[in-house]
Motif scaffolding. Structure first.
Motif, PDB file in Angstrom:
ATOM      1  N   TYR A  11      28.287  46.809  33.047  1.00 33.88           N
ATOM      2  CA  TYR A  11      27.051  46.027  33.190  1.00 33.88           C
ATOM      3  C   TYR A  11      25.921  46.823  32.555  1.00 33.88           C
ATOM      4  O   TYR A  11      25.611  47.926  33.041  1.00 33.88           O
ATOM      5  N   MET A  14      25.943  50.669  32.345  1.00 40.83           N
ATOM      6  CA  MET A  14      26.854  51.183  33.379  1.00 40.83           C
ATOM      7  C   MET A  14      28.316  50.781  33.079  1.00 40.83           C
ATOM      8  O   MET A  14      28.606  49.603  32.916  1.00 40.83           O
ATOM      9  N   ALA A  16      31.848  50.261  34.475  1.00 40.90           N
ATOM     10  CA  ALA A  16      32.489  50.086  35.790  1.00 40.90           C
ATOM     11  C   ALA A  16      33.979  50.408  35.739  1.00 40.90           C
ATOM     12  O   ALA A  16      34.553  50.880  36.719  1.00 40.90           O
ATOM     13  N   ALA A  35      39.049  52.165  46.628  1.00 38.91           N
ATOM     14  CA  ALA A  35      37.967  52.161  47.622  1.00 38.91           C
ATOM     15  C   ALA A  35      36.816  51.290  47.114  1.00 38.91           C
ATOM     16  O   ALA A  35      36.854  50.787  45.994  1.00 38.91           O
ATOM     17  N   ASN A  36      35.777  51.140  47.931  1.00 40.53           N
ATOM     18  CA  ASN A  36      34.572  50.412  47.509  1.00 40.53           C
ATOM     19  C   ASN A  36      34.046  50.972  46.204  1.00 40.53           C
ATOM     20  O   ASN A  36      33.923  52.188  46.063  1.00 40.53           O
ATOM     21  N   GLY A  37      33.727  50.077  45.277  1.00 43.03           N
ATOM     22  CA  GLY A  37      33.100  50.507  44.029  1.00 43.03           C
ATOM     23  C   GLY A  37      34.056  51.114  43.009  1.00 43.03           C
ATOM     24  O   GLY A  37      33.629  51.634  41.977  1.00 43.03           O
ATOM     25  N   ALA A  38      35.370  51.025  43.260  1.00 41.23           N
ATOM     26  CA  ALA A  38      36.352  51.642  42.349  1.00 41.23           C
ATOM     27  C   ALA A  38      36.477  50.889  41.028  1.00 41.23           C
ATOM     28  O   ALA A  38      36.992  51.433  40.055  1.00 41.23           O
ATOM     29  N   GLY A  39      36.050  49.614  41.019  1.00 36.33           N
ATOM     30  CA  GLY A  39      36.114  48.837  39.777  1.00 36.33           C
ATOM     31  C   GLY A  39      37.130  47.704  39.818  1.00 36.33           C
ATOM     32  O   GLY A  39      37.430  47.092  38.791  1.00 36.33           O
ATOM     33  N   LYS A  40      37.611  47.382  41.011  1.00 40.93           N
ATOM     34  CA  LYS A  40      38.651  46.347  41.134  1.00 40.93           C
ATOM     35  C   LYS A  40      38.108  44.956  40.768  1.00 40.93           C
ATOM     36  O   LYS A  40      38.694  44.248  39.961  1.00 40.93           O
ATOM     37  N   SER A  41      36.972  44.585  41.387  1.00 37.39           N
ATOM     38  CA  SER A  41      36.402  43.261  41.096  1.00 37.39           C
ATOM     39  C   SER A  41      35.997  43.161  39.635  1.00 37.39           C
ATOM     40  O   SER A  41      36.174  42.116  39.003  1.00 37.39           O
ATOM     41  N   SER A  42      35.454  44.262  39.106  1.00 38.15           N
ATOM     42  CA  SER A  42      35.042  44.241  37.693  1.00 38.15           C
ATOM     43  C   SER A  42      36.242  43.971  36.801  1.00 38.15           C
ATOM     44  O   SER A  42      36.145  43.221  35.829  1.00 38.15           O
ATOM     45  N   GLU A  83      35.927  37.234  44.995  1.00 37.23           N
ATOM     46  CA  GLU A  83      35.511  37.887  46.236  1.00 37.23           C
ATOM     47  C   GLU A  83      34.411  37.023  46.875  1.00 37.23           C
ATOM     48  O   GLU A  83      33.544  36.500  46.174  1.00 37.23           O
ATOM     49  N   GLU A 159      40.311  40.508  46.836  1.00 39.66           N
ATOM     50  CA  GLU A 159      40.224  40.701  48.293  1.00 39.66           C
ATOM     51  C   GLU A 159      40.839  39.532  49.063  1.00 39.66           C
ATOM     52  O   GLU A 159      40.135  38.748  49.693  1.00 39.66           O
ATOM     53  N   GLN A 191      41.695  46.108  49.581  1.00 42.59           N
ATOM     54  CA  GLN A 191      41.308  47.417  50.123  1.00 42.59           C
ATOM     55  C   GLN A 191      42.320  47.861  51.155  1.00 42.59           C
ATOM     56  O   GLN A 191      42.535  49.042  51.363  1.00 42.59           O
TER      57      GLN A 191
HETATM   58  P1  ATP Z   1      34.377  46.513  46.310  1.00 42.81           P
HETATM   59  O1  ATP Z   1      35.692  46.622  46.982  1.00 42.81           O
HETATM   60  O2  ATP Z   1      33.262  47.131  47.055  1.00 42.81           O
HETATM   61  O3  ATP Z   1      34.082  45.118  45.815  1.00 42.81           O
HETATM   62  P2  ATP Z   1      35.281  47.227  43.653  1.00 42.81           P
HETATM   63  O4  ATP Z   1      36.401  48.206  43.556  1.00 42.81           O
HETATM   64  O5  ATP Z   1      35.639  45.801  43.504  1.00 42.81           O
HETATM   65  O6  ATP Z   1      34.494  47.455  44.996  1.00 42.81           O
HETATM   66  P3  ATP Z   1      33.304  46.747  41.648  1.00 42.81           P
HETATM   67  O7  ATP Z   1      32.652  45.669  42.447  1.00 42.81           O
HETATM   68  O8  ATP Z   1      34.076  46.380  40.451  1.00 42.81           O
HETATM   69  O9  ATP Z   1      34.220  47.657  42.574  1.00 42.81           O
HETATM   70  O10 ATP Z   1      32.171  47.799  41.247  1.00 42.81           O
HETATM   71  C1  ATP Z   1      32.402  48.857  40.311  1.00 42.81           C
HETATM   72  C2  ATP Z   1      31.063  49.465  39.958  1.00 42.81           C
HETATM   73  O11 ATP Z   1      30.294  48.511  39.217  1.00 42.81           O
HETATM   74  C3  ATP Z   1      30.240  49.846  41.182  1.00 42.81           C
HETATM   75  O12 ATP Z   1      29.578  51.047  40.909  1.00 42.81           O
HETATM   76  C4  ATP Z   1      29.248  48.703  41.302  1.00 42.81           C
HETATM   77  O13 ATP Z   1      28.039  49.134  41.875  1.00 42.81           O
HETATM   78  C5  ATP Z   1      29.041  48.294  39.860  1.00 42.81           C
HETATM   79  N1  ATP Z   1      28.732  46.847  39.731  1.00 42.81           N
HETATM   80  C6  ATP Z   1      29.478  45.826  40.191  1.00 42.81           C
HETATM   81  N2  ATP Z   1      28.893  44.639  39.884  1.00 42.81           N
HETATM   82  C7  ATP Z   1      27.752  44.947  39.224  1.00 42.81           C
HETATM   83  C8  ATP Z   1      26.708  44.163  38.646  1.00 42.81           C
HETATM   84  N3  ATP Z   1      26.729  42.829  38.681  1.00 42.81           N
HETATM   85  N4  ATP Z   1      25.687  44.819  38.046  1.00 42.81           N
HETATM   86  C9  ATP Z   1      25.657  46.179  37.981  1.00 42.81           C
HETATM   87  N5  ATP Z   1      26.613  46.987  38.514  1.00 42.81           N
HETATM   88  C10 ATP Z   1      27.653  46.363  39.135  1.00 42.81           C
END
Ligand code: ATP
Length: 234
Positions: A11, A14, A16, A35-42, A83, A159, A191
């Protein structure tokens, strides 16, 4: 069926997900943990075409789709259960399903709805109920059902079990097993590891946007303590 080659996405400035290479074989269930923020949703939203690609490539059924539009990916058979479900709360259950089938010819809609109701019979009693008034579990069923309305070949689920009661999680995983039997290829982001590992064929663990472990689910089950450590659970 799907191959990510050194895929990086993010993004703005940044990043991800960094240089992720992952094969998702036809007819298998791949589970992505982290874990949270690992990049799975991205990763999931990048495969669906909603996150900016910084580098690498995505190949689907031997065709490159790195820069294909989200609509082209849906038409090619890729569907997402996002999610937070992202239902239309002020539309009925049936209307949400119909929206999910918008990429398909109208005449297929009845069959697709019937298939969803076979999988989740409790949605059948609630077709006229507003999606916003469903329980969390029913909303997850509807979100999966809506994704199935486009008759996908590859289902991406972000999720699956988050916030659901154990009984509902079982129902959702039973549905996933049924979908796999019917030939669907599935990527599940989770998770919580235990339930996911029971159905998985392959497992990939992400940490801070990078892949830190990838192997068969059998090896993941044998290395449960290591996986927990990678996820920061012990
Ligand atoms: P979670 O389980 O908390 O959803 P995740 O493993 O799915 O975590 P992501 O949501 O992919 O992780 O986030 C990966 C990184 O990208 C994180 O640092 C998050 O803050 C950042 N991020 C996610 N979405 C955005 C966005 N729309 N704009 C900027 N940064 C983002």
């Amino acid at each position: 069926m799907l191959r990510l080659d050194s895929l990086s996405c993010g993004y703005g400035d940044m990043t991800a997900v960094q240089e992720l290479t992952l094969d998702i074989p036809d007819g298998e269930i791949t589970v992505m943990l982290g874990a949270n923020g690992a990049g799975k949703s991205s990763t999931i939203m990048c495969i669906a075409g909603h996150v900016n690609i910084i580098g690498g490539r995505i190949t689907y059924n031997e065709k490159e789709i790195t820069h294909a539009t989200p609509m082209a990916r849906i038409k090619a058979g890729i569907a997402v259960v996002p999610e937070g479900r992202r239902l239309f709360p002020s539309l009925t259950v049936k209307e949400n399903l119909i929206v999910g089938g918008y990429s398909q010819p109208n005449e297929n809609s009845r069959d697709s709805i019937d298939r969803v109701l076979n999988l989740f019979p409790r949605l059948g009693d609630r077709l006229k109920q507003l999606a916003g008034s469903l329980s969390g579990g029913e909303q997850q069923m509807l979100s999966i059902g809506r994704a199935l309305m486009s008759s996908p070949k590859l289902l991406l689920i972000d999720e699956l079990s988050l916030g659901l009661m154990p009984k509902i999680i079982d129902l959702c995983y039973e549905a996933i097993t049924e979908l796999k039997k019917n030939g669907l290829t599935i990527l599940i982001v989770e998770q919580s590891t235990q339930r996911a590992l029971e159905v998985a064929d392959r497992v990939c663990v992400l940490e801070s946007g990078k892949e830190v472990w990838q192997d068969t689910a059998a090896r993941a089950r044998d290395n449960a303590a290591l996986i927990d450590t990678l996820l920061g659970l012990n």
